[in-house]
Design a protein around this motif. Structure first.
Motif, PDB file in Angstrom:
ATOM      1  N   UNK A 129     107.673 101.323   8.024  1.00  0.00           N
ATOM      2  CA  UNK A 129     108.600 100.227   8.318  1.00  0.00           C
ATOM      3  C   UNK A 129     109.849 100.864   8.906  1.00  0.00           C
ATOM      4  N   UNK A 130     109.916 100.936  10.227  1.00  0.00           N
ATOM      5  CA  UNK A 130     111.033 101.632  10.865  1.00  0.00           C
ATOM      6  C   UNK A 130     112.372 100.952  10.615  1.00  0.00           C
ATOM      7  N   UNK A 131     112.477  99.593  10.682  1.00  0.00           N
ATOM      8  CA  UNK A 131     113.781  98.989  10.384  1.00  0.00           C
ATOM      9  C   UNK A 131     114.276  99.315   8.971  1.00  0.00           C
ATOM     10  N   UNK A 132     113.352  99.398   8.012  1.00  0.00           N
ATOM     11  CA  UNK A 132     113.744  99.709   6.631  1.00  0.00           C
ATOM     12  C   UNK A 132     113.858 101.205   6.387  1.00  0.00           C
ATOM     13  N   UNK A 133     113.340 102.015   7.326  1.00  0.00           N
ATOM     14  CA  UNK A 133     113.399 103.464   7.183  1.00  0.00           C
ATOM     15  C   UNK A 133     112.447 104.013   6.142  1.00  0.00           C
ATOM     16  N   UNK A 134     111.265 103.386   5.995  1.00  0.00           N
ATOM     17  CA  UNK A 134     110.343 103.816   4.954  1.00  0.00           C
ATOM     18  C   UNK A 134     108.977 104.179   5.529  1.00  0.00           C
ATOM     19  N   UNK A 135     108.292 105.047   4.810  1.00  0.00           N
ATOM     20  CA  UNK A 135     106.912 105.409   5.128  1.00  0.00           C
ATOM     21  C   UNK A 135     106.156 105.575   3.817  1.00  0.00           C
ATOM     22  N   UNK A 136     104.922 105.118   3.795  1.00  0.00           N
ATOM     23  CA  UNK A 136     104.115 105.169   2.577  1.00  0.00           C
ATOM     24  C   UNK A 136     102.703 105.629   2.915  1.00  0.00           C
ATOM     25  N   UNK A 137     102.162 106.520   2.084  1.00  0.00           N
ATOM     26  CA  UNK A 137     100.779 106.972   2.191  1.00  0.00           C
ATOM     27  C   UNK A 137     100.052 106.646   0.887  1.00  0.00           C
ATOM     28  N   UNK A 138      98.799 106.217   1.014  1.00  0.00           N
ATOM     29  CA  UNK A 138      97.916 106.006  -0.133  1.00  0.00           C
ATOM     30  C   UNK A 138      96.581 106.685   0.151  1.00  0.00           C
ATOM     31  N   UNK A 139      95.985 107.269  -0.870  1.00  0.00           N
ATOM     32  CA  UNK A 139      94.680 107.906  -0.656  1.00  0.00           C
ATOM     33  C   UNK A 139      93.828 107.793  -1.915  1.00  0.00           C
ATOM     34  N   UNK A 140      92.513 107.906  -1.709  1.00  0.00           N
ATOM     35  CA  UNK A 140      91.532 107.989  -2.788  1.00  0.00           C
ATOM     36  C   UNK A 140      90.360 108.803  -2.267  1.00  0.00           C
ATOM     37  N   UNK A 141      90.009 109.867  -2.953  1.00  0.00           N
ATOM     38  CA  UNK A 141      88.905 110.720  -2.524  1.00  0.00           C
ATOM     39  C   UNK A 141      87.580 109.965  -2.599  1.00  0.00           C
ATOM     40  N   UNK A 142      86.713 110.214  -1.625  1.00  0.00           N
ATOM     41  CA  UNK A 142      85.406 109.562  -1.574  1.00  0.00           C
ATOM     42  C   UNK A 142      84.322 110.423  -2.223  1.00  0.00           C
ATOM     43  N   UNK A 143      83.312 109.774  -2.728  1.00  0.00           N
ATOM     44  CA  UNK A 143      82.098 110.449  -3.180  1.00  0.00           C
ATOM     45  C   UNK A 143      81.226 110.744  -1.963  1.00  0.00           C
ATOM     46  N   UNK A 144      80.164 111.556  -2.130  1.00  0.00           N
ATOM     47  CA  UNK A 144      79.284 111.844  -0.984  1.00  0.00           C
ATOM     48  C   UNK A 144      78.689 110.595  -0.339  1.00  0.00           C
ATOM     49  N   UNK A 145      78.525 109.515  -1.124  1.00  0.00           N
ATOM     50  CA  UNK A 145      77.980 108.285  -0.536  1.00  0.00           C
ATOM     51  C   UNK A 145      79.037 107.444   0.158  1.00  0.00           C
ATOM     52  N   UNK A 146      80.292 107.941   0.188  1.00  0.00           N
ATOM     53  CA  UNK A 146      81.355 107.265   0.896  1.00  0.00           C
ATOM     54  C   UNK A 146      82.224 106.361   0.049  1.00  0.00           C
ATOM     55  N   UNK A 147      81.840 106.125  -1.204  1.00  0.00           N
ATOM     56  CA  UNK A 147      82.630 105.243  -2.048  1.00  0.00           C
ATOM     57  C   UNK A 147      83.885 105.965  -2.573  1.00  0.00           C
ATOM     58  N   UNK A 148      85.039 105.293  -2.493  1.00  0.00           N
ATOM     59  CA  UNK A 148      86.253 105.917  -3.035  1.00  0.00           C
ATOM     60  C   UNK A 148      86.259 105.859  -4.558  1.00  0.00           C
ATOM     61  N   UNK A 149      86.288 107.010  -5.215  1.00  0.00           N
ATOM     62  CA  UNK A 149      86.241 107.016  -6.680  1.00  0.00           C
ATOM     63  C   UNK A 149      86.931 108.228  -7.291  1.00  0.00           C
ATOM     64  N   UNK A 150      87.453 109.149  -6.466  1.00  0.00           N
ATOM     65  CA  UNK A 150      88.051 110.365  -6.986  1.00  0.00           C
ATOM     66  C   UNK A 150      89.557 110.267  -7.109  1.00  0.00           C
ATOM     67  N   UNK A 151      90.232 111.407  -7.297  1.00  0.00           N
ATOM     68  CA  UNK A 151      91.690 111.401  -7.418  1.00  0.00           C
ATOM     69  C   UNK A 151      92.361 110.956  -6.119  1.00  0.00           C
TER      70      UNK A 151
END
Length: 248
Positions: A129-151
């Protein structure tokens, strides 16, 4: 003294990619806490007597095997790494990666094969959000089958406008290569890119499991000792990588 500009690569680059929207969160730790994590021939690099552990998200694009054009279908994607810093007997000060979370499977497999880097496939999102001066990242590790379930992690930062260029900021970001253990040997791979454009920043939210996954569960429970970022909207820069060489 660490210079902000990279030395020229000794040989022809083998890979290139564009880096942008980087955020650098760093914590002080005792050097003995990371010494056993470094490849043979590499010792902890310290600043003011401390080793440092980083949590670093950024956006990667224009991934190329040189001299070929960018790899099709990869586009632009985010990466988040947990890292620390080492120095070898030749005085080369580099990054030592503990984990690199990446959205696309192709660069994950490529980096593992060429460099031996500990890449993991993950689901990652970035919101700016450039007007607010913010940036956010979110992540979740995937399993070999592609499902997100790790840290995973959620990092939200307010990015300032005051330029930062200090001995500490150079120590944490002016790293012109990395050390990695691969196929039974410690290897060094140099990179070259323009000096990081850095500004002040502050964390507004941090809920993290990637540090804990690498043995640093306590760090996310306290504020980082250093928070830096690229200016919001900066186009980033192209980074070139040389072929890895073996230490000794």
């Amino acid at each position: 003294m660490i210079e902000p500009d990279a030395p020229r690569l000794a040989g022809r680059p083998v890979l290139s990619q564009r880096w942008s929207d980087a955020v650098f969160l760093h914590w002080r730790v005792a050097p003995q806490r990371i010494a056993h994590m470094l490849p043979p021939g590499v010792r902890p690099d310290t600043f003011d007597g401390s080793a440092w552990v980083g949590l670093v998200p950024f956006v990667l694009s224009e991934f190329r095997f040189l001299p070929l054009p960018p790899v099709p279908l990869l586009g632009t994607f985010a990466e988040i790494n947990v890292r620390t810093y080492g120095v070898d007997a030749d005085g080369r000060r580099g990054v030592v990666f503990r984990t690199l979370e990446a959205e696309h499977l192709v660069p994950v497999l490529t980096a593992r094969g060429i460099f031996g880097l500990p890449y993991r496939w993950a689901q990652i999102g970035m919101r700016m959000d450039r007007p607010a001066g913010t940036i956010e990242y979110r992540s979740r590790r995937r399993r070999p089958d592609g499902r997100p379930s790790g840290p995973g992690t959620r990092i939200a930062v307010h990015v300032g406008t005051d330029p930062v260029d200090t001995p500490l900021s150079r120590f944490l970001t002016a790293r012109w290569g990395f050390h990695e253990r691969h196929l039974g040997r410690t290897r060094w791979a140099a990179n070259e890119h323009p000096a990081w454009p850095l500004v002040d920043a502050r964390v507004t939210h941090l809920r993290d499991g990637l540090l804990a996954d690498q043995g640093f569960a306590d760090l996310a429970q306290r504020p980082p000792d250093s928070v830096l970022a690229m200016p919001l909207g900066h186009p980033g820069f192209i980074t070139h990588f040389g072929a890895p060489t073996t230490l000794g």
